[in-house]
Write an enzyme that holds these catalytic residues in place. Structure first.
Site, PDB file in Angstrom:
ATOM      1  N   TYR A 159      -4.141   3.739  -3.788  1.00 40.75           N
ATOM      2  CA  TYR A 159      -3.908   4.817  -4.336  1.00 40.75           C
ATOM      3  C   TYR A 159      -2.275   4.872  -4.415  1.00 40.75           C
ATOM      4  O   TYR A 159      -1.843   4.951  -3.131  1.00 40.75           O
ATOM      5  CB  TYR A 159      -4.651   5.779  -3.593  1.00 40.75           C
ATOM      6  N   LYS A 187      -5.790   2.861  -7.879  1.00 40.62           N
ATOM      7  CA  LYS A 187      -5.783   4.348  -8.644  1.00 40.62           C
ATOM      8  C   LYS A 187      -4.195   4.241  -8.829  1.00 40.62           C
ATOM      9  O   LYS A 187      -3.517   4.685  -7.861  1.00 40.62           O
ATOM     10  CB  LYS A 187      -6.290   5.282  -7.809  1.00 40.62           C
TER      11      LYS A 187
END
Length: 320
Positions: A159, A187
């Site tokens: 992330y 992400k």
């Protein structure tokens, strides 16, 4: 997903079934419901029943999976017991209907490893992992952080959120981290749309759209999926946008997205948790409710704007 590990004996049954971890679709970074309880932290106890109902609602509306214990799930405000039970409830509710990608963020790798081990024990399909939180880690510390969690054996979606963590997983670092056998996706929340193509040029990792108000652009240039916040309130429409782009129906997708993106922009604001929960309450399909400290209620001006943006989006969706 990339076949970077095909033919690697260490990557067969010892790690995971890559086909089962198909990240195409909308995985929702779930909010977490609370109920008033003066004995609970901040006077609010986790409402596990409402959380389970919400996970079920998302799956029934076509979402690929749920992502408990992200920032939207207020993981940093939970006790250890609450944080683990949230994943257990999500796994039990979703079952074999979709994915559970558990947030395992921690200040150091020793904490992130512990949460990843719990996630594995409790049946999560994969984990979402920030670089070390609070501490601004250097490149070597970031590499060790992900390397240690890699040893747990669950698929890892990295992330990148340099806005909050002050650590930027730049494309060349992403490519290096992708060499870890269990790192399968990132992400991307830098809000730099150029990152999608640059990352894909450097390696075969699945790039997952992270900012709701860059969703359309990210998908058009090659993002594999959407790990999202606003589908908590608009799951049906979110899945439709994703499906239209994947089917090449770009103008239809752009039209739908253009009617929703004003409210989606709240996903990139400081008050995104409060805003998304309020939008859920206005939409009426699922319970949003209050947030735990340190998050307080929206200001009157922000609340008025979220209400206005949400109602416009709902009216737009209903009028199509």
């Amino acid at each position: 997903m990339s076949d970077k590990h095909s033919g690697s004996a260490a990557f067969d049954s010892a790690t995971f079934d890559s086909a089962a971890f198909d990240l195409g679709g909308v995985v929702v970074a779930t909010t977490l419901a609370f109920k008033e309880d003066p004995k609970a932290p901040g006077g609010l106890a986790v409402d596990y029943d409402r959380f389970a109902e919400h996970c079920d609602f998302l799956i029934r509306n076509g979402c690929r999976g749920v992502g408990p214990n992200g920032s939207l799930g207020e993981y940093s405000s939970l006790t250890d017991e609450e944080r683990r039970k949230v994943v257990q409830v999500a796994v039990e509710t979703v079952g074999d209907r979709g994915l559970v990608v558990a947030g395992v963020h921690g200040v150091g790798w020793h904490q992130a490893v512990q949460w990843a081990e719990y996630a594995k024990e409790d049946g999560a399909d994969g984990v979402l992992l920030l670089p070390p939180t609070i501490y601004r880690a250097n490149r070597g510390e970031v590499l060790e952080h992900y390397s240690r969690v890699n040893e747990v054996g669950l698929p890892i979606m990295m992330y990148n959120n340099p806005i909050d963590t002050k650590v930027d997983l730049v494309p060349d670092l992403v490519a290096e981290l992708y060499e870890l056998e269990n790192v399968v996706a990132i992400k991307e929340f830098s809000t730099d749309i150029r990152r999608v193509l640059e990352i894909k040029e450097r390696c075969g990792i699945d790039v997952i759209a992270g900012a709701d108000d860059l969703l359309f652009e990210s998908l058009v240039v090659g993002a594999t999926g959407w790990f999202a916040g606003y589908p908590n309130a608009f799951p049906k429409e979110a899945v439709e946008i994703y499906t239209l782009v994947r089917e090449g129906r770009i103008e239809e997708a752009r039209h739908l997205y253009s009617g929703l993106v004003p409210v989606f922009r709240w996903d990139s604001k400081t008050e995104f948790v409060q805003a998304i929960k309020l939008s859920m309450d206005i939409a009426g399909h699922s319970y949003g409710g209050p947030t735990r400290p340190p998050r307080g209620p929206l200001s009157a001006a922000h609340r008025e704007q979220v209400v206005r943006d949400t109602r416009r989006a709902l009216d737009f969706a209903a009028a199509r």
